[in-house]
Design a protein around this motif. Structure first.
Motif, short mmCIF file in Angstrom:
data_model
loop_
_atom_site.label_atom_id
_atom_site.label_comp_id
_atom_site.label_asym_id
_atom_site.label_seq_id
_atom_site.Cartn_x
_atom_site.Cartn_y
_atom_site.Cartn_z
N CYS A 173 7.95 -4.92 46.19
CA CYS A 173 8.68 -3.72 46.69
C CYS A 173 8.69 -3.85 48.17
N ARG A 176 12.10 -5.59 48.74
CA ARG A 176 13.07 -4.78 48.50
C ARG A 176 13.26 -3.74 49.84
N CYS A 177 12.06 -3.31 50.27
CA CYS A 177 12.06 -2.31 51.42
C CYS A 177 12.41 -2.89 52.60
N ALA A 179 9.96 -4.12 54.42
CA ALA A 179 8.59 -3.68 55.23
C ALA A 179 8.19 -4.76 56.00
N ARG A 197 8.05 -9.77 58.34
CA ARG A 197 8.99 -8.74 57.69
C ARG A 197 9.88 -9.60 56.44
N THR A 253 0.23 -2.38 55.63
CA THR A 253 1.62 -1.92 55.91
C THR A 253 1.69 -0.39 56.49
N ASP A 255 4.87 0.71 56.83
CA ASP A 255 6.36 0.94 56.91
C ASP A 255 6.48 2.21 56.03
N ARG A 256 7.28 3.12 56.44
CA ARG A 256 7.34 4.55 55.78
C ARG A 256 8.38 4.27 54.39
N ALA A 257 9.23 3.64 54.42
CA ALA A 257 9.82 3.08 53.24
C ALA A 257 9.05 2.50 52.29
N LEU A 258 8.10 1.82 52.51
CA LEU A 258 7.26 1.48 51.38
C LEU A 258 5.85 2.23 50.85
N ASP A 260 6.37 5.39 50.72
CA ASP A 260 6.85 6.42 50.20
C ASP A 260 7.09 6.14 48.66
N GLN A 261 7.29 4.72 48.34
CA GLN A 261 7.52 3.98 47.31
C GLN A 261 6.19 3.69 46.12
#
Length: 266
Positions: A173, A176-177, A179, A197, A253, A255-258, A260-261
């Motif tokens: 993940c 993919r993000c 992150a 990253r 991490t 990282d917001r995108a990570l 959130d998943q």
């Protein structure tokens, strides 16, 4: 983009003899500042990471003993017994790896500094000459657990544990993000930190490999006996432990995108 093997060289297990250097990591690392680009690798039993250092710099003041450059930071234990060797070994796809390796207890390599094409060769040879302490027989060099060799202390290959599967899902993940991961790992002689990253993820035997342009992170999930997950609104940490409850690594991490998943994989 370089291929994976060029970023983190994995060499053949047999090499030639070399030289033993004075066991003075601080002075050797300080001398590396003048050499230009170097590839720096750090490891423990379950993770390896490496990055191009251009240049590598060293800070030795009071209780701070840091070697760092860009993505990688190494905090050395100042009074831990250490042996140091310089040697050349065959590369994985031809050519050779010219390196200085720092070993802790049991002749286990924990830090390896590799000369690159753009490294100042005269400075590198001067470093080897200045710290030369004697010759090292081929059998002694062969007996080192090399920092960059992909051996792991696994007694058997069984079905993946829940911890292994969780680590794999998290790392997949993260790639993919896109992150950013902050990784801290511990060896008997040093603590290493890496910021990466990752853009690629591959499997190499027991190892999962994350990589970006000039940086790579290896982890052997099968060596993880306990996994702790710490979540906060602004961060998540995976804390990895090995045999005997020994701390192996922390992967953090923000990282917001990570983040959130994570509810889908944790």
């Amino acid at each position: 983009m370089h291929d994976f093997d060029e970023r983190l060289p994995v060499s053949h297990p047999h090499g030639c003899g070399g030289v033993e250097l004075q066991p003075d990591p601080a002075a050797i690392l300080k001398a590396c500042e003048k050499a230009g680009p170097l590839f720096v690798l750090f490891r423990n039993e379950a993770c390896i990471f490496g990055s191009v250092a251009d240049p590598l710099w060293y800070l030795d003041a009071a209780n701070v003993h840091l070697a760092a450059s860009g993505a990688i930071t190494l905090n050395l234990a100042p009074h831990q017994p250490c042996s140091v060797f310089g040697y050349i070994e065959a590369g994985p796809q031809g050519g050779f790896i010219d390196a200085v390796e720092f070993c802790g207890p049991g002749q286990e390599g924990f830090l390896k500094i590799c000369r690159m094409d753009r490294t100042d060769r005269a400075c590198w040879l001067a470093l080897l000459a200045d710290f030369h302490a004697g010759s090292a027989a081929p059998s002694r060099i062969a007996g080192i657990r090399k920092t960059n060799h992909l051996d792991v202390p696994l007694s058997a290959c069984g079905a993946p544990s829940p911890a292994e599967m969780m680590i794999e899902r998290f790392l997949g993940c993260a790639v993919r993000c896109g992150a950013t991961l902050h990784i801290t790992a511990q060896s008997p002689c040093a603590r290493g930190r890496l910021v990466i990253r990752p853009t690629h993820r591959v499997r190499a035997g027991h190892w999962t490999v994350l990589s970006s342009d000039d940086t790579a992170f290896h982890v052997a999930p099968g060596c993880v006996t306990e996994l702790r997950i710490v979540t906060r609104p602004h961060l998540t940490q995976l804390i990895l432990f090995g045999a005997g409850g020994r701390f192996v690594a922390r992967i953090l991490t923000r990282d917001r995108a990570l983040l959130d998943q994570l509810h889908e994989i944790l």
